[in-house]
Design an enzyme around this catalytic site. Sequence first.
Site, mmCIF file in Angstrom:
data_model
loop_
_atom_site.group_PDB
_atom_site.id
_atom_site.type_symbol
_atom_site.label_atom_id
_atom_site.label_comp_id
_atom_site.label_asym_id
_atom_site.label_seq_id
_atom_site.Cartn_x
_atom_site.Cartn_y
_atom_site.Cartn_z
ATOM 1 N N ASP A 87 -4.408 -4.924 6.113
ATOM 2 C CA ASP A 87 -4.840 -5.736 4.973
ATOM 3 C C ASP A 87 -3.717 -6.659 4.529
ATOM 4 O O ASP A 87 -2.580 -6.215 4.309
ATOM 5 C CB ASP A 87 -5.255 -4.829 3.803
ATOM 6 C CG ASP A 87 -5.853 -5.607 2.646
ATOM 7 O OD1 ASP A 87 -6.446 -6.675 2.885
ATOM 8 O OD2 ASP A 87 -5.720 -5.141 1.494
ATOM 9 N N MET A 114 -0.005 1.038 5.294
ATOM 10 C CA MET A 114 -0.692 1.327 6.546
ATOM 11 C C MET A 114 -1.848 0.362 6.742
ATOM 12 O O MET A 114 -2.504 -0.036 5.788
ATOM 13 C CB MET A 114 -1.203 2.763 6.516
ATOM 14 C CG MET A 114 -1.730 3.260 7.837
ATOM 15 S SD MET A 114 -2.114 5.025 7.734
ATOM 16 C CE MET A 114 -2.764 5.320 9.367
ATOM 17 N N SER A 126 0.846 -1.195 0.000
ATOM 18 C CA SER A 126 0.000 0.000 0.000
ATOM 19 C C SER A 126 0.881 1.244 0.000
ATOM 20 O O SER A 126 1.660 1.433 -0.932
ATOM 21 C CB SER A 126 -0.947 -0.033 1.208
ATOM 22 O OG SER A 126 -1.872 1.031 1.151
ATOM 23 N N THR A 127 0.813 2.066 1.039
ATOM 24 C CA THR A 127 1.559 3.324 1.078
ATOM 25 C C THR A 127 3.058 3.091 0.881
ATOM 26 O O THR A 127 3.667 2.324 1.610
ATOM 27 C CB THR A 127 1.330 4.038 2.416
ATOM 28 O OG1 THR A 127 -0.064 4.127 2.668
ATOM 29 C CG2 THR A 127 1.938 5.435 2.397
ATOM 30 N N HIS A 178 -2.728 -1.017 -3.264
ATOM 31 C CA HIS A 178 -3.886 -0.166 -3.006
ATOM 32 C C HIS A 178 -3.773 1.114 -3.829
ATOM 33 O O HIS A 178 -2.868 1.911 -3.639
ATOM 34 C CB HIS A 178 -3.965 0.197 -1.519
ATOM 35 C CG HIS A 178 -4.248 -0.964 -0.629
ATOM 36 N ND1 HIS A 178 -3.915 -0.976 0.708
ATOM 37 C CD2 HIS A 178 -4.832 -2.161 -0.877
ATOM 38 C CE1 HIS A 178 -4.283 -2.131 1.241
ATOM 39 N NE2 HIS A 178 -4.831 -2.865 0.308
#
Length: 358
Positions: free
Chosen positions: A302, A299, A180-181, A206
């Site tokens: 997930d 973050m 993600s991030t 994401h």
Amino acid sequence: MKSIKVMIVDDSAVVRQVLSAVLSADTSIEVIGTAADPLFALSKMERNWPDVIVLDVEMPRMDGITFLKKLMAERPTPVVICSTLTEKGASTTMQALAAGAVSIVTKPQANLSKFLVNASDDLINAVKGAARANVRQLLKGKVAESPAAVAPKLSADAILAPAQGAMTRTTERIVAIGTSTGGTQALEYILTSLPRVCPGIIIVQHMPERFTAAFAERLNGLCQIEVLEARHGDRVMPGRALIAPGGRHMLLKRSGAQYVVEVVDGPPVSRHKPSVDVLFRSTARAAGANATGIIMTGMGDDGARGLREMHDVGALTFGQDEASCVVYGMPKEAMKLGAVSREIPLEQIPAYVLRSER
């Protein structure tokens, strides 16, 4: 607790007003200023430097990409790109991510009042995630708080049932990656390091709808391997990486002697669509011990439960280590669950993608 100071830079007065209202509604965020372009923003920021900048990419006098590069060279600061959901906006946003932006939120071209209701959690969480990001790690290339309770946090059960029984070992291996991030830069590092001959790779990053297509296209032009935004029925094969499309879940399926992906709709899982948990669970079901799972910077949690399911059916499982993460969230949660066999730095991940021994 110290509030997160935010500067909003957008040439639309209406957008500045709406974004400011959305962020100011969260007591942990303080909007310290807004500006119509980067030059105005810089003069204000000299007096009170923000923790996070929310930045448009198409502005007069100085565009967002030029400003972002200047910022990262002189005083690295977490930046959230606020971009329109258009093909041009997606392409420009990929340049921004490559230049050091932390994440993306999309803004509508019309009906901004609806944005207040539908996307406020995404914006707030992006800002909170950016405030925790290790931007200097992001720039080295080595590389949200939980949203308000507006809906239950679903597990992968909402899309498919857990794996049942053991999968027969084969010589063909599948590598599943979730991030993600900070993941766009990390994935670029990994995929550009791989030779043309490598295991088939399936990825959840994401990212909003439409942006994944631009991301895959950009990587495909940089890598020796083929990188595609996944379509329903695409085959997972050596030398190919498939990236889940934004706004859809991606599942691995076994079709005879081949692996393919299913791209399906459904509710967000672990508050994400695509969800890493869904990808990892489907990989546990379809490939079992023939798979490798890697959870990377991001973050939230997930992917943690899905990676544990892969671990429990005999898959190799790895987590990116804290030192090389932009945000050490997802790998940390997977470690807590006992899902990670070994933590490794980003620069070693390409070698682990290629390895087949246990």
